[in-house]
Design a protein around this motif. Sequence first.
Motif, PDB file in Angstrom:
ATOM      1  N   ARG A   1      43.041 -47.803  27.384  1.00  0.00           N
ATOM      2  CA  ARG A   1      44.148 -46.985  27.491  1.00  0.00           C
ATOM      3  C   ARG A   1      45.312 -47.522  26.369  1.00  0.00           C
ATOM      4  O   ARG A   1      45.874 -46.736  25.698  1.00  0.00           O
ATOM      5  CB  ARG A   1      44.869 -46.727  28.907  1.00  0.00           C
ATOM      6  CG  ARG A   1      46.116 -45.748  28.923  1.00  0.00           C
ATOM      7  CD  ARG A   1      46.280 -45.969  30.471  1.00  0.00           C
ATOM      8  NE  ARG A   1      45.245 -45.366  31.413  1.00  0.00           N
ATOM      9  CZ  ARG A   1      44.759 -44.430  31.678  1.00  0.00           C
ATOM     10  NH1 ARG A   1      45.380 -43.368  31.050  1.00  0.00           N
ATOM     11  NH2 ARG A   1      43.623 -44.061  32.480  1.00  0.00           N
ATOM     12  N   ASN A   2      45.386 -48.688  26.416  1.00  0.00           N
ATOM     13  CA  ASN A   2      46.395 -49.315  25.464  1.00  0.00           C
ATOM     14  C   ASN A   2      45.785 -49.099  23.874  1.00  0.00           C
ATOM     15  O   ASN A   2      46.446 -48.976  23.045  1.00  0.00           O
ATOM     16  CB  ASN A   2      46.361 -50.916  25.683  1.00  0.00           C
ATOM     17  CG  ASN A   2      47.297 -51.427  26.761  1.00  0.00           C
ATOM     18  OD1 ASN A   2      47.856 -50.408  27.504  1.00  0.00           O
ATOM     19  ND2 ASN A   2      47.227 -52.303  27.356  1.00  0.00           N
ATOM     20  N   LEU A   3      44.560 -49.174  23.923  1.00  0.00           N
ATOM     21  CA  LEU A   3      44.004 -49.105  22.599  1.00  0.00           C
ATOM     22  C   LEU A   3      44.415 -47.816  21.941  1.00  0.00           C
ATOM     23  O   LEU A   3      44.780 -47.676  20.917  1.00  0.00           O
ATOM     24  CB  LEU A   3      42.426 -49.406  22.582  1.00  0.00           C
ATOM     25  CG  LEU A   3      41.681 -49.337  21.374  1.00  0.00           C
ATOM     26  CD1 LEU A   3      42.005 -50.428  20.423  1.00  0.00           C
ATOM     27  CD2 LEU A   3      40.369 -49.309  21.526  1.00  0.00           C
ATOM     28  N   LEU A   4      44.112 -46.671  22.839  1.00  0.00           N
ATOM     29  CA  LEU A   4      44.458 -45.124  22.461  1.00  0.00           C
ATOM     30  C   LEU A   4      45.808 -45.077  22.344  1.00  0.00           C
ATOM     31  O   LEU A   4      46.070 -44.353  21.155  1.00  0.00           O
ATOM     32  CB  LEU A   4      43.913 -44.453  23.556  1.00  0.00           C
ATOM     33  CG  LEU A   4      42.251 -44.441  24.115  1.00  0.00           C
ATOM     34  CD1 LEU A   4      42.051 -43.618  24.930  1.00  0.00           C
ATOM     35  CD2 LEU A   4      41.534 -43.801  22.570  1.00  0.00           C
ATOM     36  N   THR A   5      46.665 -45.751  22.993  1.00  0.00           N
ATOM     37  CA  THR A   5      48.118 -45.597  22.864  1.00  0.00           C
ATOM     38  C   THR A   5      48.469 -46.013  21.636  1.00  0.00           C
ATOM     39  O   THR A   5      49.411 -45.568  20.561  1.00  0.00           O
ATOM     40  CB  THR A   5      49.063 -46.232  23.898  1.00  0.00           C
ATOM     41  OG1 THR A   5      48.377 -45.502  25.078  1.00  0.00           O
ATOM     42  CG2 THR A   5      50.344 -46.166  23.740  1.00  0.00           C
ATOM     43  N   ASP A   6      47.932 -47.302  21.159  1.00  0.00           N
ATOM     44  CA  ASP A   6      48.359 -47.770  19.862  1.00  0.00           C
ATOM     45  C   ASP A   6      47.709 -47.126  18.551  1.00  0.00           C
ATOM     46  O   ASP A   6      48.680 -46.771  17.769  1.00  0.00           O
ATOM     47  CB  ASP A   6      47.759 -49.263  19.766  1.00  0.00           C
ATOM     48  CG  ASP A   6      48.592 -50.240  20.560  1.00  0.00           C
ATOM     49  OD1 ASP A   6      49.511 -50.065  21.078  1.00  0.00           O
ATOM     50  OD2 ASP A   6      47.899 -51.371  21.049  1.00  0.00           O
ATOM     51  N   ALA A   7      46.664 -46.358  18.789  1.00  0.00           N
ATOM     52  CA  ALA A   7      45.793 -45.751  17.638  1.00  0.00           C
ATOM     53  C   ALA A   7      46.872 -44.403  17.497  1.00  0.00           C
ATOM     54  O   ALA A   7      46.953 -43.939  16.411  1.00  0.00           O
ATOM     55  CB  ALA A   7      44.836 -45.374  18.055  1.00  0.00           C
ATOM     56  N   ALA A   8      47.114 -43.861  18.626  1.00  0.00           N
ATOM     57  CA  ALA A   8      48.214 -42.791  18.555  1.00  0.00           C
ATOM     58  C   ALA A   8      49.503 -43.057  17.946  1.00  0.00           C
ATOM     59  O   ALA A   8      49.974 -42.077  17.011  1.00  0.00           O
ATOM     60  CB  ALA A   8      48.528 -42.072  20.101  1.00  0.00           C
ATOM     61  N   ARG A   9      49.978 -44.135  18.243  1.00  0.00           N
ATOM     62  CA  ARG A   9      51.239 -44.590  17.569  1.00  0.00           C
ATOM     63  C   ARG A   9      51.171 -44.954  16.018  1.00  0.00           C
ATOM     64  O   ARG A   9      51.891 -44.335  15.291  1.00  0.00           O
ATOM     65  CB  ARG A   9      51.843 -45.742  18.247  1.00  0.00           C
ATOM     66  CG  ARG A   9      53.108 -46.452  17.609  1.00  0.00           C
ATOM     67  CD  ARG A   9      53.355 -47.731  18.333  1.00  0.00           C
ATOM     68  NE  ARG A   9      52.493 -48.816  18.367  1.00  0.00           N
ATOM     69  CZ  ARG A   9      51.954 -49.353  17.436  1.00  0.00           C
ATOM     70  NH1 ARG A   9      52.352 -49.289  16.115  1.00  0.00           N
ATOM     71  NH2 ARG A   9      50.988 -50.208  17.431  1.00  0.00           N
TER      72      ARG A   9
ATOM     73  N   GLU B   1      52.409 -40.235  10.003  1.00  0.00           N
ATOM     74  CA  GLU B   1      52.994 -38.620   9.977  1.00  0.00           C
ATOM     75  C   GLU B   1      51.439 -37.854  10.039  1.00  0.00           C
ATOM     76  O   GLU B   1      51.526 -36.697   9.440  1.00  0.00           O
ATOM     77  CB  GLU B   1      53.799 -38.456   8.752  1.00  0.00           C
ATOM     78  CG  GLU B   1      55.103 -39.017   8.639  1.00  0.00           C
ATOM     79  CD  GLU B   1      55.773 -38.863   7.485  1.00  0.00           C
ATOM     80  OE1 GLU B   1      55.368 -37.943   6.713  1.00  0.00           O
ATOM     81  OE2 GLU B   1      56.864 -39.235   7.194  1.00  0.00           O
ATOM     82  N   ARG B   2      50.702 -38.274  11.030  1.00  0.00           N
ATOM     83  CA  ARG B   2      49.529 -37.585  11.358  1.00  0.00           C
ATOM     84  C   ARG B   2      49.449 -37.207  12.586  1.00  0.00           C
ATOM     85  O   ARG B   2      49.757 -37.977  13.586  1.00  0.00           O
ATOM     86  CB  ARG B   2      48.113 -38.323  10.773  1.00  0.00           C
ATOM     87  CG  ARG B   2      48.046 -38.516   9.415  1.00  0.00           C
ATOM     88  CD  ARG B   2      46.675 -39.273   9.174  1.00  0.00           C
ATOM     89  NE  ARG B   2      46.754 -40.778   9.240  1.00  0.00           N
ATOM     90  CZ  ARG B   2      46.270 -41.439  10.230  1.00  0.00           C
ATOM     91  NH1 ARG B   2      45.633 -40.853  11.126  1.00  0.00           N
ATOM     92  NH2 ARG B   2      46.538 -42.804  10.460  1.00  0.00           N
ATOM     93  N   LYS B   3      48.735 -36.161  12.998  1.00  0.00           N
ATOM     94  CA  LYS B   3      48.578 -35.816  14.564  1.00  0.00           C
ATOM     95  C   LYS B   3      46.987 -36.133  14.866  1.00  0.00           C
ATOM     96  O   LYS B   3      46.733 -36.019  15.761  1.00  0.00           O
ATOM     97  CB  LYS B   3      48.823 -34.142  14.602  1.00  0.00           C
ATOM     98  CG  LYS B   3      50.299 -33.897  14.612  1.00  0.00           C
ATOM     99  CD  LYS B   3      50.699 -32.558  15.119  1.00  0.00           C
ATOM    100  CE  LYS B   3      52.094 -32.416  15.214  1.00  0.00           C
ATOM    101  NZ  LYS B   3      52.354 -31.841  16.411  1.00  0.00           N
ATOM    102  N   THR B   4      46.505 -36.442  13.747  1.00  0.00           N
ATOM    103  CA  THR B   4      44.958 -36.663  13.940  1.00  0.00           C
ATOM    104  C   THR B   4      44.731 -38.427  14.043  1.00  0.00           C
ATOM    105  O   THR B   4      44.852 -38.932  13.108  1.00  0.00           O
ATOM    106  CB  THR B   4      44.015 -36.206  12.837  1.00  0.00           C
ATOM    107  OG1 THR B   4      44.131 -34.675  12.842  1.00  0.00           O
ATOM    108  CG2 THR B   4      42.543 -36.294  13.088  1.00  0.00           C
ATOM    109  N   VAL B   5      44.185 -38.698  15.180  1.00  0.00           N
ATOM    110  CA  VAL B   5      43.807 -40.080  15.450  1.00  0.00           C
ATOM    111  C   VAL B   5      42.508 -40.286  14.647  1.00  0.00           C
ATOM    112  O   VAL B   5      41.475 -39.621  14.696  1.00  0.00           O
ATOM    113  CB  VAL B   5      43.758 -40.670  16.818  1.00  0.00           C
ATOM    114  CG1 VAL B   5      43.453 -42.072  16.833  1.00  0.00           C
ATOM    115  CG2 VAL B   5      45.036 -40.171  17.177  1.00  0.00           C
ATOM    116  N   GLN B   6      42.404 -41.429  13.826  1.00  0.00           N
ATOM    117  CA  GLN B   6      41.155 -41.752  12.777  1.00  0.00           C
ATOM    118  C   GLN B   6      40.885 -43.029  13.271  1.00  0.00           C
ATOM    119  O   GLN B   6      41.572 -43.991  13.512  1.00  0.00           O
ATOM    120  CB  GLN B   6      41.677 -41.255  11.291  1.00  0.00           C
ATOM    121  CG  GLN B   6      41.887 -40.015  11.063  1.00  0.00           C
ATOM    122  CD  GLN B   6      42.496 -39.987   9.520  1.00  0.00           C
ATOM    123  OE1 GLN B   6      42.465 -40.522   8.862  1.00  0.00           O
ATOM    124  NE2 GLN B   6      42.773 -38.551   9.203  1.00  0.00           N
TER     125      GLN B   6
END
Length: 55
Positions: free
Chosen positions: A32-40, A46-51
């Motif tokens: 969950r923390n990893l995903l939150t950091d990636a989204a941040r 300025e991207r909505k796509t997490v890569q």
Amino acid sequence: MTDLIVKSAVKDQLADQNVSADFYDALDSEVRNLLTDAARRAGANERKTVQPRDL
């Protein structure tokens, strides 16, 4: 809260090890923390796509 990990997949990956019951909650929290950091990071760029580079 929904679990992000699949317990059976974790058990399969760690087939030679015993897995304590509380390990799954800790692993789920880490994911969950990893995903939150990636989204941040994606948002900061300025991207909505997490890569993959956001990891």
